[in-house]
Design a protein around this motif. Structure first.
Motif, PDB file in Angstrom:
ATOM      1  N   THR A 105      -4.461  -2.872  -1.443  1.00  0.00           N
ATOM      2  CA  THR A 105      -3.657  -1.849  -1.387  1.00  0.00           C
ATOM      3  C   THR A 105      -2.486  -2.032  -2.336  1.00  0.00           C
ATOM      4  N   THR A 106      -2.408  -3.354  -2.842  1.00  0.00           N
ATOM      5  CA  THR A 106      -1.611  -3.595  -3.931  1.00  0.00           C
ATOM      6  C   THR A 106      -2.075  -3.422  -5.352  1.00  0.00           C
ATOM      7  N   ILE A 107      -1.096  -2.781  -6.326  1.00  0.00           N
ATOM      8  CA  ILE A 107      -1.695  -2.424  -7.468  1.00  0.00           C
ATOM      9  C   ILE A 107      -1.536  -3.546  -8.490  1.00  0.00           C
ATOM     10  N   SER A 108      -2.603  -3.631  -9.333  1.00  0.00           N
ATOM     11  CA  SER A 108      -2.643  -4.835 -10.124  1.00  0.00           C
ATOM     12  C   SER A 108      -2.853  -4.523 -11.450  1.00  0.00           C
ATOM     13  N   SER A 109      -2.523  -5.385 -12.583  1.00  0.00           N
ATOM     14  CA  SER A 109      -3.039  -5.223 -13.898  1.00  0.00           C
ATOM     15  C   SER A 109      -4.006  -5.936 -14.263  1.00  0.00           C
ATOM     16  N   MET A 110      -4.698  -7.032 -13.441  1.00  0.00           N
ATOM     17  CA  MET A 110      -5.518  -7.782 -13.655  1.00  0.00           C
ATOM     18  C   MET A 110      -6.932  -7.414 -13.549  1.00  0.00           C
ATOM     19  N   ALA A 111      -7.999  -7.675 -14.395  1.00  0.00           N
ATOM     20  CA  ALA A 111      -9.024  -6.887 -14.031  1.00  0.00           C
ATOM     21  C   ALA A 111      -9.946  -7.608 -12.801  1.00  0.00           C
ATOM     22  N   TYR A 112      -9.750  -8.947 -12.889  1.00  0.00           N
ATOM     23  CA  TYR A 112     -10.369  -9.772 -11.971  1.00  0.00           C
ATOM     24  C   TYR A 112      -9.939  -9.457 -10.171  1.00  0.00           C
ATOM     25  N   ASP A 113      -8.913  -8.631 -10.038  1.00  0.00           N
ATOM     26  CA  ASP A 113      -8.570  -8.246  -8.697  1.00  0.00           C
ATOM     27  C   ASP A 113      -9.269  -6.930  -8.493  1.00  0.00           C
TER      28      ASP A 113
END
Length: 124
Positions: free
Chosen positions: A102-110
């Motif tokens: 549910t946490t937004i991320s800027s990392m592609a691996y997430d």
């Protein structure tokens, strides 16, 4: 399992305002954070924007902040990327991605699921 299909790309002029769409399959779409990434020829994939499952939180790359807007319609299982004031440097293959957390991320691996991408080409 989630399947993502992007649409809305094409050839446009600088200053244009296309809207990309990403249709998702799967009953748990509304619980996923969603993101848009892009990859230009010869460059690495880069983060563009992300939105939390409820749509209340968004996050943008500095390069698109103030020009692009990410939104989602959980009833339609669709996430959008409204692109305004397009620049030639926005030319890239744009990917939609889904993150089971549910946490937004800027990392592609997430991100756990990816679409095939839709090409956006901007002429000057």
């Amino acid at each position: 399992q989630v399947q993502l299909v992007e649409s809305g790309g094409g050839l446009g002029q600088a200053g244009g305002s296309p809207r990309l769409s990403c249709a998702a399959s799967g009953r748990t779409f509304s619980s996923y954070a969603m993101g848009w990434f892009r990859q230009a020829p010869g460059k690495e994939r880069e983060f563009v924007a992300a939105i939390r499952w409820g749509g209340g939180s968004t996050y943008y790359a500095d390069s698109v902040k103030g020009r692009f807007t990410i939104s989602r319609d959980n009833a339609k299982n669709t996430v959008y990327l409204q692109m305004n004031s397009l620049k030639p440097e926005d030319t890239a293959l744009y990917y939609c991605a889904a993150d089971r957390t549910t946490t937004i991320s800027s990392m592609a691996y997430d991100y756990d699921y990816w679409g095939q991408g839709t090409q956006v080409t901007v002429s000057s």
